[in-house]
Motif scaffolding. Sequence first.
Motif, short mmCIF file in Angstrom:
data_model
loop_
_atom_site.label_atom_id
_atom_site.label_comp_id
_atom_site.label_asym_id
_atom_site.label_seq_id
_atom_site.Cartn_x
_atom_site.Cartn_y
_atom_site.Cartn_z
N ALA A 162 29.14 101.16 69.11
CA ALA A 162 28.73 99.77 67.95
C ALA A 162 27.69 98.63 69.35
O ALA A 162 26.37 98.08 68.33
CB ALA A 162 29.83 98.22 68.50
N ALA A 163 27.94 98.58 70.35
CA ALA A 163 26.37 97.69 71.27
C ALA A 163 25.28 98.25 71.73
O ALA A 163 24.09 97.69 71.09
CB ALA A 163 27.33 97.63 72.65
N LEU A 164 25.71 99.89 71.64
CA LEU A 164 24.30 100.54 71.31
C LEU A 164 24.14 100.72 70.09
O LEU A 164 22.22 100.53 70.03
CB LEU A 164 24.59 102.19 71.42
N LEU A 165 24.40 100.41 68.92
CA LEU A 165 23.79 100.98 67.60
C LEU A 165 23.24 98.80 67.33
O LEU A 165 22.06 98.69 66.34
CB LEU A 165 24.46 100.57 66.53
N THR A 166 23.48 98.04 68.07
CA THR A 166 23.05 96.56 67.62
C THR A 166 21.85 96.80 68.66
O THR A 166 20.75 95.48 68.41
CB THR A 166 24.47 96.43 68.41
N ALA A 167 21.48 96.88 69.58
CA ALA A 167 20.62 97.24 70.82
C ALA A 167 19.69 97.44 69.80
O ALA A 167 18.02 96.97 70.14
CB ALA A 167 20.87 97.86 71.50
N LEU A 168 19.59 98.75 69.13
CA LEU A 168 18.81 99.55 68.53
C LEU A 168 18.50 98.72 67.51
O LEU A 168 17.14 98.63 66.98
CB LEU A 168 19.18 100.87 68.03
N SER A 169 19.37 98.19 66.76
CA SER A 169 18.53 97.42 65.65
C SER A 169 17.80 96.14 65.50
O SER A 169 17.34 95.66 64.83
CB SER A 169 20.20 96.96 64.61
N VAL B 252 19.02 108.54 76.58
CA VAL B 252 18.70 107.12 75.82
C VAL B 252 18.25 106.78 75.07
O VAL B 252 17.83 108.29 74.04
CB VAL B 252 17.23 106.63 77.54
N PHE B 253 18.28 106.15 74.36
CA PHE B 253 17.51 105.73 72.63
C PHE B 253 16.74 105.07 72.82
O PHE B 253 16.61 103.73 73.47
CB PHE B 253 19.22 105.06 72.29
N HIS C 98 15.55 107.96 67.95
CA HIS C 98 15.61 109.09 68.40
C HIS C 98 17.07 109.07 69.94
O HIS C 98 16.73 108.81 70.68
CB HIS C 98 14.41 109.33 69.38
N ARG C 99 16.96 110.23 69.89
CA ARG C 99 18.00 110.81 70.78
C ARG C 99 17.34 111.53 72.21
O ARG C 99 16.71 112.77 71.58
CB ARG C 99 19.10 111.42 71.34
#
Length: 196
Positions: free
Chosen positions: A68-75, A19-20, A84-85
């Motif tokens: 892209a979906a993961l980076l959007t969620a993190l942003s 998870v991030f 963090h991974r």
Amino acid sequence: MLFRREVLEGIAGGRIDRVFRVWGKPPVRSGSTQRTWAGIIVIDSVTAVSPEEITEEDALRSGFDDRAALLTALSKSTKEGGYHRVMLHLGPDPRAELAANADLTDQELADLKTSLDAVDTRSRRGPWTREVLRLIEEHPGLRALDLAERLGRDKLPFKADVRRLKALGLTESLETGYRLSPRGEALMAYLRSLTE
């Protein structure tokens, strides 16, 4: 750490192993564990990563459709800090081993009875442990809401009581509802023998 239900289901099913999070200082470290409804989550590693270090595989193995979906969620995180991974896996639940053990001595059974007596004595609403165990024994797999209603109780406090019994190794969670564990069955047989 909080986990969404679908993430816990993915971890339990082996589809998710990371998870991030956005953290200033990680609140977990390698080797720590967290009890969840899906079982014991074991933290394998916690690594600070830049967005460039997050891969397509990271996204897929953390439950996202793509990077892209993961980076959007993190942003969209409202927390301050870096990415963090967190590598993790579902570890063995010590309650499962306890629950599977039905080969109990008379002293162990008497000790379990004493534990139930102590829980009942401390309860503000009076004794409840045997009633809940009997209900689960008679209705394995029945939804928690239906079990609670049979006792005229609310679902969430009822589930908290079942978790206390599970901590003693007496019940097991099913996809829907509960059942007595082998240890719980042995205890119920012992309790019945005391009244015969």
